[in-house]
Design a protein around this motif. Structure first.
Motif, PDB file in Angstrom:
ATOM      1  N   VAL A 342      53.046  49.123  41.098  1.00 17.03           N
ATOM      2  CA  VAL A 342      53.400  49.733  39.879  1.00 17.03           C
ATOM      3  C   VAL A 342      53.757  48.308  39.041  1.00 17.03           C
ATOM      4  O   VAL A 342      53.686  48.562  37.824  1.00 17.03           O
ATOM      5  CB  VAL A 342      54.482  50.565  40.102  1.00 17.03           C
ATOM      6  N   GLU A 343      54.603  47.462  39.422  1.00 16.55           N
ATOM      7  CA  GLU A 343      54.927  46.269  38.866  1.00 16.55           C
ATOM      8  C   GLU A 343      53.588  45.513  38.041  1.00 16.55           C
ATOM      9  O   GLU A 343      53.530  44.795  36.943  1.00 16.55           O
ATOM     10  CB  GLU A 343      55.767  45.123  39.458  1.00 16.55           C
ATOM     11  N   ALA A 344      52.573  45.510  39.070  1.00 14.40           N
ATOM     12  CA  ALA A 344      51.329  44.957  38.789  1.00 14.40           C
ATOM     13  C   ALA A 344      50.771  45.580  37.394  1.00 14.40           C
ATOM     14  O   ALA A 344      50.033  45.279  36.583  1.00 14.40           O
ATOM     15  CB  ALA A 344      50.182  44.835  39.806  1.00 14.40           C
ATOM     16  N   VAL A 345      50.891  46.917  37.517  1.00 15.45           N
ATOM     17  CA  VAL A 345      50.286  47.784  36.398  1.00 15.45           C
ATOM     18  C   VAL A 345      51.076  47.434  35.171  1.00 15.45           C
ATOM     19  O   VAL A 345      50.414  47.173  34.008  1.00 15.45           O
ATOM     20  CB  VAL A 345      50.328  49.321  36.792  1.00 15.45           C
ATOM     21  N   GLU A 346      52.259  47.438  35.252  1.00 12.54           N
ATOM     22  CA  GLU A 346      53.078  46.820  34.065  1.00 12.54           C
ATOM     23  C   GLU A 346      52.726  45.520  33.545  1.00 12.54           C
ATOM     24  O   GLU A 346      52.652  45.554  32.379  1.00 12.54           O
ATOM     25  CB  GLU A 346      54.738  46.824  34.427  1.00 12.54           C
ATOM     26  N   ALA A 347      52.395  44.622  34.239  1.00 11.27           N
ATOM     27  CA  ALA A 347      52.171  43.437  33.865  1.00 11.27           C
ATOM     28  C   ALA A 347      50.749  43.337  33.188  1.00 11.27           C
ATOM     29  O   ALA A 347      50.561  42.585  32.123  1.00 11.27           O
ATOM     30  CB  ALA A 347      51.842  42.196  35.112  1.00 11.27           C
ATOM     31  N   TYR A 348      49.906  44.002  33.778  1.00 13.30           N
ATOM     32  CA  TYR A 348      48.329  44.209  33.311  1.00 13.30           C
ATOM     33  C   TYR A 348      48.560  44.754  31.841  1.00 13.30           C
ATOM     34  O   TYR A 348      47.859  44.294  30.910  1.00 13.30           O
ATOM     35  CB  TYR A 348      47.467  44.684  34.126  1.00 13.30           C
ATOM     36  N   THR A 349      49.243  45.885  31.622  1.00 12.53           N
ATOM     37  CA  THR A 349      49.373  46.516  30.497  1.00 12.53           C
ATOM     38  C   THR A 349      49.831  45.507  29.495  1.00 12.53           C
ATOM     39  O   THR A 349      49.805  45.814  28.351  1.00 12.53           O
ATOM     40  CB  THR A 349      50.164  47.788  30.777  1.00 12.53           C
TER      41      THR A 349
END
Length: 478
Positions: A342-349
């Motif tokens: 989920v944190e990876a999704v936030e970073a890519y976003t």
């Protein structure tokens, strides 16, 4: 030719040279007038080296060129004065070109240094010859980076090696170390354009030689810079080689540098070093399948992001976010929970706030691919069709924009990932239409991943296709 003493290199010193020029009649004392122009250029160049603007550099260039108007007429009488002015003109042009990222200006600098070497021969003035060879090498590095021309970088390497014939460790240890470090830089940049490791290995050796003279106590800035460059060369070498030895050495080199390069002393350079450390730790963690090392990589990226902010450095901030997303995703794949995914999704976003298809197509595609991959994995783990649908949308939108000819491997990988996500959805929702769409995506991937070009990837996609085909046939029978 007299060089302006350091004590007068200030605004008052510049004005004194201007006053001197007013008192010299160019027609009656041409060489004296040229010497005064040269000295004015030196004073302006010294000031320009301490300033961010380019006004003084342009003035210095004008002064050197004015001096050369006269010295060229008397070149046979004063060849070394003419060469000294050409060398200093080259220095001013090189600095201006570097500040403005102007290839044309750097090309002029190269021409000036080469002109100086016509008179500054090794036999006549060995020390000045070596100095100009070194200056030429630095300018050629900048030119090679600007043009992407490997031959220019090869010329830079030759210039540094020539310089080292006179700039020896015994005669001038610190200048020798500077030249070794610059040689390492040229070798490393050239190596990025090659698949072999010979130049990288030579770069590592050159940096290590430089570090024999640079020390944390006496020459801290040069020591930090060279430690960082050594880390970069070792990391690149480690990526290309099997094993983890070179990557571990790179990590040690970066950490050594960060003991001296603190956030308080040089925040931007500190952040870059943290980012480079993070990248190396991420590769090392992947290769060792070591969650602890990946956690260290994530920590390094988060440190870098304290200084690489979207306001100060938007593209560097976005790159760090992209790297953070990759590391979080890599760690998340090794865990049962979805927190890091989920944190990876936030970073890519976050990264995609700065990366666009128009301005940064490669980084945009990388962030979109990473985002889709994380959404797919979260959807699988949480049995969340909504996340899977988001992944499908990301893949489809990206594939509409992605240039298959320019990035065939990424295009095929995303087609395969799209197919896999559609297949999961089709099986969960019992939708034959989704399974057919998955088959179409797999077949698109196979257009690039052929048995000849990518046998391993071809076999992977074929297994996905066969599995999906069986699933579709079973549903059609029912």
């Amino acid at each position: 030719m007299t060089v302006a003493p350091a004590a007068v290199i200030d605004d008052n010193g510049v004005e004194r040279y201007r006053d001197t020029l007013k008192k010299i009649a160019r027609g009656r004392a041409a060489l004296q007038w040229a010497e005064a122009q040269h000295n004015l250029g030196d004073a302006l160049l010294k000031l320009a080296e301490r300033e961010n603007g380019t006004a003084r550099l342009n003035e210095a260039i004008g002064a050197y060129r004015a001096a050369l108007d006269e010295l060229s007429r008397s070149r046979k009488r004063v060849p070394l004065q003419w060469a000294a002015t050409q060398n200093n003109l080259g220095s001013a042009l090189a600095l201006l070109g570097e500040k403005e990222h102007n290839v044309t200006t750097i090309t002029e600098a190269v021409a000036a240094f080469r002109a100086a070497l016509e008179e500054r021969t090794r036999e006549r003035t060995p020390v000045d010859w070596a100095t100009t060879q070194n200056n030429l090498g630095v300018a050629l590095i900048n030119l090679g980076q600007g043009t992407g021309d490997a031959r220019t970088l090869t010329d830079a390497i030759s210039a540094f090696r020539q310089a080292l014939k006179e700039i020896t460790q015994e005669r001038a240890p610190l200048q020798w170390a500077v030249t070794q470090s610059d040689l390492g830089t040229a070798l490393e940049i050239l190596a990025r354009r090659e698949s072999t490791t010979a130049n990288l290995e030579e770069a590592v050796e050159a940096y290590r030689l430089a570090l024999k003279e640079f020390s944390r106590d006496r020459t801290s800035q040069q020591w930090v810079t060279t430690q960082g460059r050594l880390g970069g060369a070792l990391a690149r070498l480690g990526e290309r080689e099997f094993g983890t030895g070179k990557l571990e050495e790179a990590v040690s080199s970066y950490r050594e540098a960060l003991q001296e390069l603190t956030r308080e002393k040089a925040p931007t350079r500190w952040a870059w070093m943290q980012k480079n450390l993070g990248n190396t730790l991420a590769i090392l963690g992947e290769r060792q399948n070591h969650a602890g090392v990946l956690t260290e990589a994530i920590a390094a990226f988060r440190e870098a992001l304290k200084e690489l902010t979207p306001d100060r450095a938007p593209l560097e901030w976005a790159t760090a976010q992209l790297n953070l997303g990759d590391a979080l995703g890599s760690l998340g794949r090794r865990e049962n929970t979805t927190a890091n995914l989920v944190e990876a999704v936030e970073a890519y976003t976050e990264a995609l706030k700065a990366f666009t298809r128009q301005s940064t197509p490669l980084q945009w595609a990388m962030a979109r691919e990473g985002l889709g991959s994380m959404l797919k994995r979260i959807g699988e783990r949480e049995n969340n069709s909504g996340r899977l649908e988001e992944a499908v949308s990301i893949y489809r939108e990206t594939l509409k924009e992605l240039n298959r000819e320019a990035e065939p491997a990424r295009w095929a990988r995303m087609q395969n990932n799209l197919g896999s996500t559609l297949a999961i959805l089709g099986e969960r929702k019992n939708e034959a239409g989704r399974l057919r769409e998955a088959l179409a995506a797999f077949r698109e991937a196979l257009k690039e991943w052929t048995t000849e070009r990518a046998p391993h990837e071809h076999e992977l996609v074929m297994k996905n296709l066969d599995r999906t085909l069986v699933s579709l046939q079973a549903r059609e029978k029912n």
